[in-house]
Design a protein around this motif. Sequence first.
Motif, PDB file in Angstrom:
ATOM      1  N   GLY A 260       0.313   2.802  -2.570  1.00  0.00           N
ATOM      2  CA  GLY A 260       1.796   2.352  -2.973  1.00  0.00           C
ATOM      3  C   GLY A 260       1.801   1.087  -3.049  1.00  0.00           C
ATOM      4  N   THR A 261       1.277   0.102  -2.355  1.00  0.00           N
ATOM      5  CA  THR A 261       1.675  -1.439  -2.389  1.00  0.00           C
ATOM      6  C   THR A 261       0.834  -1.970  -3.556  1.00  0.00           C
ATOM      7  N   ALA A 262      -0.420  -1.360  -4.184  1.00  0.00           N
ATOM      8  CA  ALA A 262      -0.996  -1.601  -5.283  1.00  0.00           C
ATOM      9  C   ALA A 262      -0.348  -1.200  -6.531  1.00  0.00           C
ATOM     10  N   ALA A 263       0.141  -0.018  -6.542  1.00  0.00           N
ATOM     11  CA  ALA A 263       0.818   0.637  -7.573  1.00  0.00           C
ATOM     12  C   ALA A 263       2.156  -0.381  -7.759  1.00  0.00           C
ATOM     13  N   ALA A 264       2.840  -0.529  -6.810  1.00  0.00           N
ATOM     14  CA  ALA A 264       4.134  -1.525  -6.896  1.00  0.00           C
ATOM     15  C   ALA A 264       3.931  -2.683  -7.431  1.00  0.00           C
ATOM     16  N   GLY A 265       2.535  -3.352  -7.086  1.00  0.00           N
ATOM     17  CA  GLY A 265       2.272  -4.686  -7.656  1.00  0.00           C
ATOM     18  C   GLY A 265       1.924  -4.642  -9.251  1.00  0.00           C
ATOM     19  N   ARG A 266       1.570  -3.505  -9.571  1.00  0.00           N
ATOM     20  CA  ARG A 266       1.265  -3.298 -11.168  1.00  0.00           C
ATOM     21  C   ARG A 266       2.293  -2.969 -11.817  1.00  0.00           C
ATOM     22  N   LEU A 267       3.296  -2.013 -11.454  1.00  0.00           N
ATOM     23  CA  LEU A 267       4.512  -1.734 -11.934  1.00  0.00           C
ATOM     24  C   LEU A 267       5.929  -2.429 -11.701  1.00  0.00           C
ATOM     25  N   ALA A 299      -0.479  20.989   3.990  1.00  0.00           N
ATOM     26  CA  ALA A 299       0.855  20.413   3.431  1.00  0.00           C
ATOM     27  C   ALA A 299       1.088  19.318   4.146  1.00  0.00           C
ATOM     28  N   ALA A 300       1.181  19.273   5.600  1.00  0.00           N
ATOM     29  CA  ALA A 300       1.605  18.026   6.602  1.00  0.00           C
ATOM     30  C   ALA A 300       0.970  16.653   5.943  1.00  0.00           C
ATOM     31  N   VAL A 301      -0.461  16.906   6.140  1.00  0.00           N
ATOM     32  CA  VAL A 301      -1.286  15.586   5.737  1.00  0.00           C
ATOM     33  C   VAL A 301      -0.967  15.242   4.376  1.00  0.00           C
ATOM     34  N   VAL A 302      -0.801  16.013   3.144  1.00  0.00           N
ATOM     35  CA  VAL A 302      -0.341  15.816   2.000  1.00  0.00           C
ATOM     36  C   VAL A 302       0.659  15.094   1.925  1.00  0.00           C
ATOM     37  N   LEU A 303       1.761  15.361   2.679  1.00  0.00           N
ATOM     38  CA  LEU A 303       3.128  15.005   2.591  1.00  0.00           C
ATOM     39  C   LEU A 303       3.246  13.410   3.542  1.00  0.00           C
ATOM     40  N   VAL A 304       1.980  13.300   4.406  1.00  0.00           N
ATOM     41  CA  VAL A 304       2.163  12.128   5.216  1.00  0.00           C
ATOM     42  C   VAL A 304       1.624  11.193   4.321  1.00  0.00           C
ATOM     43  N   PHE A 305       0.529  11.365   3.340  1.00  0.00           N
ATOM     44  CA  PHE A 305      -0.081  10.628   2.365  1.00  0.00           C
ATOM     45  C   PHE A 305       1.072  10.069   1.507  1.00  0.00           C
ATOM     46  N   LEU A 306       1.902  11.283   0.744  1.00  0.00           N
ATOM     47  CA  LEU A 306       2.981  10.809  -0.192  1.00  0.00           C
ATOM     48  C   LEU A 306       4.084  10.134   0.416  1.00  0.00           C
ATOM     49  N   MET A 307       4.247  10.320   1.688  1.00  0.00           N
ATOM     50  CA  MET A 307       5.287   9.359   2.444  1.00  0.00           C
ATOM     51  C   MET A 307       5.236   8.022   2.228  1.00  0.00           C
ATOM     52  N   ALA A 308       3.791   7.749   2.430  1.00  0.00           N
ATOM     53  CA  ALA A 308       3.473   6.191   2.652  1.00  0.00           C
ATOM     54  C   ALA A 308       3.340   5.642   1.118  1.00  0.00           C
ATOM     55  N   LEU A 309       2.667   6.545   0.100  1.00  0.00           N
ATOM     56  CA  LEU A 309       2.479   6.177  -1.068  1.00  0.00           C
ATOM     57  C   LEU A 309       3.919   5.836  -1.867  1.00  0.00           C
ATOM     58  N   THR A 310       4.863   6.491  -1.635  1.00  0.00           N
ATOM     59  CA  THR A 310       6.118   6.361  -2.092  1.00  0.00           C
ATOM     60  C   THR A 310       7.026   5.140  -1.588  1.00  0.00           C
ATOM     61  N   GLY A 311       6.981   5.373  -0.082  1.00  0.00           N
ATOM     62  CA  GLY A 311       7.751   4.468   0.742  1.00  0.00           C
ATOM     63  C   GLY A 311       7.174   3.053   0.501  1.00  0.00           C
ATOM     64  N   PHE A 312       5.863   2.610   0.484  1.00  0.00           N
ATOM     65  CA  PHE A 312       5.147   1.411   0.596  1.00  0.00           C
ATOM     66  C   PHE A 312       5.266   0.877  -0.879  1.00  0.00           C
ATOM     67  N   SER A 313       5.633   1.777  -2.083  1.00  0.00           N
ATOM     68  CA  SER A 313       6.038   1.117  -3.235  1.00  0.00           C
ATOM     69  C   SER A 313       7.408   0.284  -3.350  1.00  0.00           C
ATOM     70  N   VAL A 314       8.156   0.299  -2.414  1.00  0.00           N
ATOM     71  CA  VAL A 314       9.374  -0.399  -2.604  1.00  0.00           C
ATOM     72  C   VAL A 314       8.883  -1.701  -2.075  1.00  0.00           C
ATOM     73  N   ASN A 315       8.444  -2.105  -0.934  1.00  0.00           N
ATOM     74  CA  ASN A 315       8.368  -3.206  -0.166  1.00  0.00           C
ATOM     75  C   ASN A 315       8.000  -4.399  -1.006  1.00  0.00           C
ATOM     76  N   PRO A 316       6.966  -4.441  -1.554  1.00  0.00           N
ATOM     77  CA  PRO A 316       6.497  -5.671  -2.552  1.00  0.00           C
ATOM     78  C   PRO A 316       7.709  -5.965  -3.494  1.00  0.00           C
ATOM     79  N   VAL A 317       8.222  -4.919  -4.121  1.00  0.00           N
ATOM     80  CA  VAL A 317       9.021  -5.227  -5.191  1.00  0.00           C
ATOM     81  C   VAL A 317      10.409  -5.919  -4.677  1.00  0.00           C
ATOM     82  N   VAL A 318      10.754  -5.167  -3.556  1.00  0.00           N
ATOM     83  CA  VAL A 318      12.402  -5.898  -3.177  1.00  0.00           C
ATOM     84  C   VAL A 318      11.866  -7.309  -2.438  1.00  0.00           C
ATOM     85  N   THR A 319      11.052  -7.244  -1.986  1.00  0.00           N
ATOM     86  CA  THR A 319      10.629  -8.734  -1.350  1.00  0.00           C
ATOM     87  C   THR A 319      10.532  -9.836  -2.416  1.00  0.00           C
TER      88      THR A 319
END
Length: 408
Positions: A260-267, A299-319
Amino acid sequence: MHTGTTPGRLPAVVWVLAAGTFLMGTTEFVVAGLLPELAADLDVSVSQAGLLITAFALGMIVGSPTMALATLRLPQRRTLVLALAVFSLGHVVAALSGSLVIVLAARVVTALATGAFWSVGFVVATAAAGPRDSTRAIGVMMGGLTLANVIGVPLGSLAGQLTGWRGPFWALAVLSALAAAVIGRFIPAREQHAQVSVRAEVRALRQGRLWLALAAAMLIMGGVLAAYTYLTPLLTGRAGIPAGVVPLALIAFGAGALGGTAAAGRLGDRRPLTTTITAAAATAVVLFLMIPLSTSPVAAVVLVFLMALTGFSVNPVVTALAVRYAGDAPTLTSALSTSAFNTGIAAGTAIAGSALDSLGVTGPSLVGAVIAALTLLPLTVLAARSRATKPAALDHEKHKKEEVAVPC
């Protein structure tokens, strides 16, 4: 200072700062895995030992803006080296002590040093990378914090079980001292802190857009950490994952956060508000889906991965947006970003804990989904204000060109 002018390449100083962030992120979270050892050695209860986590969070919330102002007139290189030196000394004092009170005080001191390092480090990283890659640079720095959860915290916990809790503290003391020497080399001695007054830093806080970005940072972290803090009872009690396998399942969270942090840095540099709004909405949906779908281990493990992937895509951008809105006075704003993250974590985990008691193991996921959805409010307002200011800026430029074209 060298800036990131080569396409696709960030200055070395950004990666060095990320290494410092890794050490400080490890310190913040590793205590959770050492509480039994700490409690036994200091002759206190586990709940009393847990105050070491609270002390660090409070030190970050209050200390980040305080230390940013206190070090404002110091050169940035000196501030970063001094912060790492104090950070190292705090761990030495804690490792030598047998008193909970002294260890608590040392934790507060290390939190103050961490706040100073992050607030100045974000400014140095964005300046070194240049406007084009500023969000990516912050993403790399935050990647160090994420990597701390994936590698640093598990290794620290394992080392603590083998050597006692003092072992990881000594290791962090030595590594941070080495990091101080390395950072002293990568930031040129001729670098001088921008001549910005405390008044200018405070005046920058009048920007309404800045507070919207900080609100988004607080809410998204509160939502994600509300669910993450209580994942273990969800994974063991509802998904049926054995307790011994839970640490491996949680690696999925760390991998998602890194992605998520890597993708946010690019996008984020190209389409910051589209990126954050999409990611925040996706986070809310993923957290809500944890409620009905967490009965399946896969499903639980996949959702844990997606939760972090999407949630941590916000942090670098708003900072990055908050620092950009602050203009020529970004240090205090950068520190407030750190305070916003920690405020969101403290509030989100507290509410999630109450939900766990009243609603069961899916309660924290519900709390996280609601808080993540609330992130859309400041982001939507921010997008609306940005769209409103663009036409005005274009009209201003057009008017200036027409004035130049009129013969005198």
